[in-house]
Design an enzyme around this catalytic site. Structure first.
Site, PDB file in Angstrom:
ATOM      1  N   LYS A 125     178.084   7.444  53.761  1.00  0.00           N
ATOM      2  CA  LYS A 125     177.220   8.331  52.973  1.00  0.00           C
ATOM      3  C   LYS A 125     178.009   9.632  52.751  1.00  0.00           C
ATOM      4  CE  LYS A 125     173.291   9.348  50.966  1.00  0.00           C
ATOM      5  NZ  LYS A 125     172.887   8.703  49.692  1.00  0.00           N
ATOM      6  N   ASP A 136     173.303  -1.307  61.908  1.00  0.00           N
ATOM      7  CA  ASP A 136     172.055  -1.808  62.461  1.00  0.00           C
ATOM      8  C   ASP A 136     171.125  -2.222  61.317  1.00  0.00           C
ATOM      9  OD1 ASP A 136     169.998  -2.327  64.381  1.00  0.00           O
ATOM     10  OD2 ASP A 136     169.085  -0.408  63.835  1.00  0.00           O
TER      11      ASP A 136
HETATM   12  C1  IPM Z   1     170.489  -4.488  67.399  1.00  0.00           C
HETATM   13  C2  IPM Z   1     169.182  -3.959  67.924  1.00  0.00           C
HETATM   14  C3  IPM Z   1     169.480  -2.823  68.888  1.00  0.00           C
HETATM   15  C4  IPM Z   1     170.218  -1.731  68.130  1.00  0.00           C
HETATM   16  C5  IPM Z   1     168.222  -2.268  69.581  1.00  0.00           C
HETATM   17  C6  IPM Z   1     167.471  -3.337  70.325  1.00  0.00           C
HETATM   18  C7  IPM Z   1     168.559  -1.124  70.496  1.00  0.00           C
HETATM   19  O1  IPM Z   1     168.354  -3.572  66.893  1.00  0.00           O
HETATM   20  O2  IPM Z   1     171.326  -4.927  68.201  1.00  0.00           O
HETATM   21  O3  IPM Z   1     170.668  -4.476  66.180  1.00  0.00           O
HETATM   22  O4  IPM Z   1     169.588  -0.908  67.459  1.00  0.00           O
HETATM   23  O5  IPM Z   1     171.441  -1.708  68.203  1.00  0.00           O
HETATM   24 MG    MG Z   2     169.115  -4.019  64.939  1.00  0.00          MG
END
Ligand code: IPM
Ligand code: MG
Length: 355
Positions: A190, A246
């Site tokens: 970004k 994520d």
């Molecule tokens: C992932 C999950 C994790 C993250 C959570 C459970 C902390 O969403 O592995 O993508 O955000 O990394």
């Molecule tokens: Mg995740």
């Protein structure tokens, strides 16, 4: 032969069921190669010890040759303060083992096209991408907290920050992976707004000079979110910061038909890694023999390939999964009306039969 030591974390929700499937597959494809140390981590550990992971369990992960994880967390523990959340265990292991490179491959199995939410002409083009998510930096680990301003108004903050070494090392892994694939890297950021993204972009381009054979492009994250549904076939390797990875990896996973299909590998500088499906603990499915075990089974294939130099065995697992799907076997998340629904155990048996 001395066995490789696997730290096994079943975790919460559907975790125990899918790990059982994965170990059955591992024992069949590589018998007597692994010893398993089961660790109590996540919500179950909170219930037992009042913390999401104990020092002993963390040490056992560090002493292992790799970690295999089901899923942690669930609504029961959702209202605990941040440092006691089950997810903390996961973030802690990633950080302590310095697993900075998270690989999340998303490919459309041609037999699952119907399960994909993509319009048919887009799904017909297929896709096979690798999301490389930076995993031990960025906003997940930056300074956070609360304070109040002069009027007593509460402020909460989380900080996105990256240093040059962190960007360089994930970029390098992305370019190396691209070398084994279609030789394209798209770096997602970004940079039109965030200073951390501007450093990210700068450094990715510096590292790119070591890889003249790889084609590099940059894309803003909002555009990337759109391009993923407009034409995912354009992507080979994507590399991005922790939180962007994520979010976009969940989006990419759904394009394949189900989040229940996607494996992941988290690697550091050495061979040891952590392997887990990208989906969560799915508490609503837990204990009902409904979960799709394929993401965890495919995570085992990644483990054999990246941590134990057993590409042949990894390939056999991938083939077995593909054949199982080709024969029309489906769990609830990927089934359409023409196929009966199989449970976790039955689906696992089908994969075992193909091995
Ligand atoms: C992932 C999950 C994790 C993250 C959570 C459970 C902390 O969403 O592995 O993508 O955000 O990394
Ligand atoms: Mg995740």
């Amino acid at each position: 032969m001395s066995k490789y030591r696997l730290a096994v974390i079943e975790g919460d929700g559907i975790g125990p069921e899918i790990i059982r499937s994965a170990i059955a597959v591992l024992d069949k494809v590589a018998p007597h190669c692994f010893s398993y140390e089961k660790l109590v981590v996540g919500g179950v550990c909170l219930d037992l010890h009042g913390v999401p992971i104990t020092d002993e369990a963390m040490q056992a992960c560090k002493d292992s040759d790799s970690v295999l994880l089901g899923a942690v967390g669930g609504p029961k523990w959702d209202n605990l303060p941040g440092h006691l959340r089950a997810e903390r265990a996961l973030l802690g292991i990633r950080k302590e083992l310095e697993l900075f490179a998270n690989m999340r491959p998303a490919k459309l199995f041609s037999v699952l096209k119907k399960a994909s939410p993509l319009r048919q002409d887009i799904a017909d083009r297929g896709f096979d991408m690798l999301i490389m998510r930076e995993l031990t930096g960025g906003i997940y680990y930056g300074e956070r907290g609360r304070k109040s301003d002069a009027r007593g108004n509460t402020i909460a903050f989380d900080t996105e920050s990256y240093n040059q070494t962190e960007v360089d090392r994930i970029a390098r892994v992305a370019f190396e992976m691209a070398r084994k694939r279609r030789k394209q890297v798209c770096s997602v950021d970004k940079a039109n707004v965030l200073e951390s993204s501007r450093l990210w972009r700068e450094r990715v381009h510096v590292v790119a000079e070591e890889f003249p054979d790889i084609e590099l492009s940059d894309m803003l994250v909002d555009n990337a979110a759109m391009q993923l549904v407009r034409d995912p076939s354009q992507f080979d390797v994507l590399v991005m910061a922790n939180m962007f990875g994520d979010i976009l990896s969940d989006e990419a996973s759904q394009l394949t038909g189900s989040i229940g299909m996607l494996p992941s590998a988290s690697l550091g500088e050495d061979k040891r890694g952590m392997y887990e499906p990208i989906h969560g603990s799915a508490p609503d499915l837990a204990g009902k023999n409904l979960a799709n075990p394929l993401a965890t089974i495919l995570s085992v294939a990644m483990m054999l390939k990246y941590s134990f130099n057993m590409p042949e065995e990894a390939w056999r697992i991938e083939q077995a999964v593909e054949k199982t799907l080709l024969k029309g076997h489906r769990t609830k998340d990927i089934h359409d009306n023409d196929t009966p629904v199989l449970g976790t155990r039955e689906m696992t048996d089908k994969v075992l039969q193909e091995l």
